[in-house]
Design a protein around this motif. Structure first.
Motif, mmCIF file in Angstrom:
data_model
loop_
_atom_site.group_PDB
_atom_site.id
_atom_site.type_symbol
_atom_site.label_atom_id
_atom_site.label_comp_id
_atom_site.label_asym_id
_atom_site.label_seq_id
_atom_site.Cartn_x
_atom_site.Cartn_y
_atom_site.Cartn_z
ATOM 1 N N ALA A 558 0.820 -1.218 0.000
ATOM 2 C CA ALA A 558 0.000 0.000 0.000
ATOM 3 C C ALA A 558 0.850 1.263 0.000
ATOM 4 N N ALA A 559 2.177 1.127 0.148
ATOM 5 C CA ALA A 559 3.059 2.296 0.260
ATOM 6 C C ALA A 559 3.269 2.961 -1.095
ATOM 7 N N ASP A 560 3.679 4.242 -1.043
ATOM 8 C CA ASP A 560 4.066 4.945 -2.262
ATOM 9 C C ASP A 560 5.477 4.539 -2.686
ATOM 10 N N LYS A 561 6.312 4.219 -1.675
ATOM 11 C CA LYS A 561 7.689 3.822 -1.965
ATOM 12 C C LYS A 561 8.142 2.812 -0.923
ATOM 13 N N VAL A 562 8.963 1.850 -1.329
ATOM 14 C CA VAL A 562 9.522 0.843 -0.426
ATOM 15 C C VAL A 562 11.041 0.904 -0.526
ATOM 16 N N ILE A 563 11.693 0.906 0.655
ATOM 17 C CA ILE A 563 13.159 0.858 0.705
ATOM 18 C C ILE A 563 13.526 -0.420 1.447
ATOM 19 N N ASP A 564 14.228 -1.327 0.782
ATOM 20 C CA ASP A 564 14.609 -2.608 1.375
ATOM 21 C C ASP A 564 16.087 -2.545 1.758
ATOM 22 N N ILE A 565 16.355 -2.719 3.054
ATOM 23 C CA ILE A 565 17.722 -2.673 3.561
ATOM 24 C C ILE A 565 18.207 -4.102 3.756
ATOM 25 N N GLY A 566 19.457 -4.376 3.403
ATOM 26 C CA GLY A 566 19.982 -5.733 3.555
ATOM 27 C C GLY A 566 21.395 -5.822 3.007
ATOM 28 N N PRO A 567 21.769 -6.943 2.378
ATOM 29 C CA PRO A 567 20.927 -8.132 2.166
ATOM 30 C C PRO A 567 20.777 -9.010 3.404
ATOM 31 N N GLY A 568 21.738 -8.888 4.352
ATOM 32 C CA GLY A 568 21.665 -9.704 5.553
ATOM 33 C C GLY A 568 21.516 -8.836 6.787
ATOM 34 N N ALA A 569 21.925 -9.400 7.954
ATOM 35 C CA ALA A 569 21.826 -8.687 9.226
ATOM 36 C C ALA A 569 23.216 -8.316 9.698
ATOM 37 N N GLY A 570 23.273 -7.306 10.579
ATOM 38 C CA GLY A 570 24.549 -6.902 11.171
ATOM 39 C C GLY A 570 25.533 -6.432 10.122
#
Length: 950
Positions: A558-570
């Motif tokens: 439902a968002a206007d924009k998506v920002i995906d942070i990654g690819p892993g953790a830490g």
């Protein structure tokens, strides 16, 4: 022309790797990614922190003096940032006075409403108390037949009243009496002269008018039944203005009193501008806003001082199990040998009164229960018994005995309403303020939408009603329709507290602000997600920028924009994997989140669910809060999900009834236990563990390695080094909880807390140890070239490699990694952990013990803060617990977990009073086919999507 954006360039906070992103202004942006990837570092520690820092620049010199010591986010540039508002998932409210109504500002408007249009009802006769204004008195007088003649008067001053003196007695007494009479006569003459100077030349006494030419014209020796005549009028259409003027003169000169005497009749009407009951003569204080505030001494109940409870006799402790009969010892203190005589008196009294002694106490009528508590006909009752014990408090054993039955109880004077009597007598549309606050937000919304007021009241209250209705609408829209307005804020869950803040900010109608939210969907049933999304869009549409850290797929789409942070953790995260529209994210396939949204990756339900065994935990007659006396069976040895919409009774059943009941049976619980009939099957479990989202520690010294008991081994390791032994350091020197090796300026916290008056407290890095927590001499001790600070600064994964040759350390750290917390730093403060992270640290602690056989684990929304990929790890950890012989009961809304359960108990069908029933129970396939279950409707869709992909 390009859209306006908040541009973040070169962000390096925590694990962010020189991140550059753009947040569109006045749009809804979702930041997602696996746990520990850097979402919060970007949204809160970079964008919000910079917005807050710039805001502080505009404040007083007192606030600005700390600016140089406030950490500026490690970022090259943040351009176009708006004033920022943070709405986090933690419930930090501990104020015992704060309620849902006060936090949402509804209570402030209610106080004004009751002060402006409230009607005070007499405490004696119940009639509405009114103040007689000259206009209202004139209206009532002019209702008399035309031509009726009347006098407008006010009582002569009582100041010159004669005190009667006896004519009998000694000469000395007679002389004193004559002196008193002379003084009285002087006072009367002085008062008459004052009246004449003000233009009042007529008195009315005993049906006759006395013309005052001189003070001596009045021959009486007192002003009893004497009135000052102001005007003589007859009822006509044109006399109203003159009558009002005359009445105002009466109020001004007659100390607020006016009297109407019908000419030639023995009929007199008295009026007063004072706020008093015309029938009983009882005076009341005029309603004003502070009268309705329990935070103000003027309005707070004097007994409980506005808290609603007092320390006194707690009947829940006196009668701990209301399922017991009186004969079986329902009244606990009378089961003690020294007071068995009271039990005999009770049974004798019950026989006389016809009260059954062989049925559960809760089945007795309310009148019978009240009789046993208060006593009657020579029987002192429970209260009388304890009053008698109070007279013997000088004995130590009696004081100890009394303390066992004392607790916080509802205030006996205000009944928990917190307000003084005068405030509780004021009504609007037939309801007092405590009665309105006792309503749920849904009930209150209905009450105020249908409220019937006069035209005059409506004109005064129109704006107040608009504000109240709009805030109630926001509360209902964010899925909190089941909360009562007087619910204590300190009892709210993290998700509820966050949505309360959201509703409050919506009510404030700010524009041009940046809202940063931390998983607002926590605690929300899938049914309510649509409403939450609509609320956030409304916040956006009125002119705000909304930035949401979220894992819910519906929110992302439902968002206007998506920002995906990654690819892993830490250390494996901290990069922007994707930035664009939701549609582009699903189609691109370059993002782990996108793969789950597209169905390329998924959380698969088990092909073969565990079968029900002979062991089960059964609770019968659960009736706490909104539970409707339900019977629930939780099969053991499998994974059970308790589901239902928000407010349906899940937490009440699991926390207050099952967990507290089991702990009480084991003698490990001293608090209140929810009402139930029987709890069977406890013999099948050796221990019960509640793994909730409460913090693992409340100070910066608490951290993951201290909680899972691995820090002791690390301290021993450093203490065994040659350098430590040479300097005389033992393991205690490497602890920041006791003096010795820790920095004493910050007491091992690494930070100093500075109060910022009306702002949130600011944490500043300790100037002496620079945040390292230890003295410099201790930091010189190294193991494999690393100091104790260096080790605490490692991530769990780094530490696993560093301590790979020491199994007792590496094994416990591996468990943290198994539950998806490999990105945490060993010394990370517990106060910085999210609710979901704290819960998984607790889970790791139990997994590391490897003693889960015959243990019931209760989890409260363990998916909080988890990405799809993390949920897979969590389910694997659950399988480990069950394979080791444990049992799992989970309160959950996440469909991926629900579809993976072996057994589901769905409560509802709605929240609040409309909930508290078992809607359906069985494996997921059975729940999905239940037409009455909201959970089943959404679960059916999730199972259908999976089967189609298969």
């Amino acid at each position: 022309m390009p859209d306006e954006v908040i541009a973040v360039r070169g962000a390096r906070v925590h694990n962010l790797k020189n991140v550059t992103v753009e947040i569109p202004i006045n749009k809804l942006t979702v930041v997602t990614g696996v746990s520990g990837s850097g979402k919060s570092s970007l949204a809160f520690d970079t964008i919000y922190a910079e917005g807050q820092r710039r805001y502080v620049e505009s404040l007083s010199a007192y606030a600005r003096q700390f600016l140089e010591r406030m950490d500026k986010p490690e970022v090259d540039e943040v351009v176009g940032i708006c004033p920022a508002i943070s709405i986090r998932q933690k419930n930090s409210t501990r104020n015992p006075r704060s309620t849902v109504a006060t936090q949402t500002e509804i209570y402030d408007y209610l106080r004004l409403l009751f002060a402006r249009i409230g009607q005070t009802c007499c405490s004696n006769c119940g009639r509405v108390v009114t103040r007689d204004t000259p206009e209202s008195v004139a209206d009532s007088i002019l209702q008399l037949p035309d031509g009726t003649r009347f006098y407008v008067m006010f009582p002569a001053s009582p100041a010159a009243e004669e005190t009667s003196a006896s004519s009998n007695g000694s000469a000395k007494q007679k002389k004193r009496s004559r002196e008193q009479q002379a003084a009285q006569h002087t006072k009367i003459n002085a008062h008459l002269m004052s009246l004449m100077q003000r233009g009042f030349t007529r008195l009315f006494k005993n049906g006759s008018v006395i013309e005052l030419e001189t003070p001596d014209s009045f021959t009486g020796n007192s002003f009893a039944d004497t009135f000052v005549l102001v005007d003589r009028l007859a009822v006509r259409d044109d006399v109203r203005s003159r009558l009002v003027d005359s009445l105002e003169i009466c109020y001004q000169s007659g100390e607020g009193q006016a009297v109407i005497q019908l000419a030639g009749e023995n009929r007199r009407m008295s009026f007063s501008e004072g706020f008093e009951c015309k029938q009983c003569g009882i005076r009341f204080g005029a309603p004003e806003p502070r009268l309705f505030s329990f935070n103000n001494p003027f309005g707070a109940c004097p007994t409980c001082q506005g808290f609603g409870n007092t320390i006194g006799l707690d009947l829940d402790l006196v009668i701990p199990n209301r399922e017991l009969s009186l004969a079986a010892g329902a009244i606990d203190p009378w089961t003690k040998p020294q007071y068995d005589w009271a039990q005999k008196d009770l049974l004798k009294f019950c026989k006389q009164e016809g009260i059954a002694t062989n049925v559960p106490f809760r089945q007795l009528s309310r009148d019978q229960q009240r009789t046993i508590v208060k006593g009657r006909n020579g029987f002192d009752g429970i209260i009388g018994f304890f009053d008698w014990l109070e007279t013997k408090k000088y004995k130590l054993h009696v004081r100890v005995f009394l303390s066992k039955y004392r607790g916080y109880t509802v205030c006996p004077d205000c009944g928990g309403s917190r307000l003084r009597l005068e405030a509780r007598l004021v009504k609007v549309a037939g309801k007092t303020l405590p009665e309105v606050c006792a309503m749920t937000s849904a009930e209150a919304a209905e009450f105020f939408s249908d409220i019937k007021l006069s035209e005059e009241q409506l004109a005064v209250a129109e704006r107040l009603l608009y504000e109240i209705r709009s805030r109630l609408k926001f509360l209902n829209d964010v899925g909190l329709q089941y909360l009562s307005l007087d619910r204590l804020a300190s009892t709210l869950s993290g998700g509820e507290a966050q949505r309360i803040q959201l509703a409050t900010n919506l009510g404030a109608s700010l524009v041009g602000a940046l809202y940063v939210l931390d998983e607002p969907s926590i605690g929300l049933h899938p049914r309510d997600n649509d409403r939450l999304i609509r609320i956030l869009k409304d916040l956006r549409d009125i002119g705000n920028t909304v930035l949401v850290v979220e894992h819910e797929p519906e929110m992302m789409l439902a968002a206007d924009k998506v920002i995906d942070i990654g690819p892993g953790a830490g250390e494996l995260g901290g990069e922007v994997v994707f930035s664009g529209s939701p549609k582009e994210m699903v189609e691109s396939g370059q993002s782990l989140t996108g793969k789950y949204l597209r169905g390329e990756l998924e959380i698969k339900p088990p092909k073969n669910r565990r079968l029900l065994g002979p062991r089960a935990l059964t609770v019968k007659g659960a009736g706490e809060h909104n539970l409707k006396g339900i019977d629930v069976t939780i099969p053991l040895g499998i994974m059970v999900c308790i589901t239902g919409v928000s407010g349906s009774g899940k937490s009440t059943l699991v926390h207050d009834v099952i967990y507290a009941g089991l702990k009480k049976q084991r003698g490990e619980w001293t608090g209140k236990v929810g009402s139930f009939g029987k709890l069977e099957g406890s013999q099948f479990i050796d221990d019960v563990v509640l793994v909730d989202q409460s913090p693992i520690g409340r100070t910066p010294r608490s951290n993951p390695v201290t909680y899972i008991k691995v820090y002791d081994a690390i301290r021993d390791l450093f203490a065994s080094t040659r350098e430590a032994q040479a300097r005389g350091f033992d393991a205690s020197h490497f602890s920041f909880n006791v003096p010795g090796g820790r920095c004493e300026r910050c007491e091992g916290n690494g930070v100093e807390i500075k109060e910022m008056q009306f702002l949130a407290d600011v944490e500043l890095i300790c100037e002496e140890c620079k945040g390292m927590r230890f003295k410099s001499s201790l930091l010189e001790v190294k193991y494999k070239g690393r100091s104790i600070h260096d080790v605490l600064d490692m991530t769990v994964r780094e530490a696993m490699l560093f301590f790979s040759n020491i199994n007792r350390i590496a094994a416990r750290l591996r468990v943290l990694d198994d539950v998806g917390l490999g990105y945490l730093r060993l010394g990370q403060s517990a106060t910085t952990l999210s609710g979901g992270e704290a819960q998984r640290v607790k889970l790791a602690a139990y997994l590391s013990r490897r003693t889960s056989e015959r243990t019931l684990y209760i989890f409260d929304e363990p998916t909080t803060g988890l990405h799809f990929d993390d949920i897979n790890r969590l389910l694997a950890a659950f399988r480990q617990l069950i394979e080791a012989g444990g049992s799992i009961a989970i309160i959950e809304h996440n469909l991926d977990v629900i579809k993976s359960a072996d057994w589901i108990i769905d409560l509802g069908p709605e929240g609040g009073d409309e909930g508290g029933r078992v809607v359906a129970e069985g494996p997921p396939s059975v729940i999905a086919e239940s037409p009455a279950s909201h959970t089943g409707r959404y679960l059916a869709g999730a199972l259908k999507n999976y089967s189609q992909r298969e």
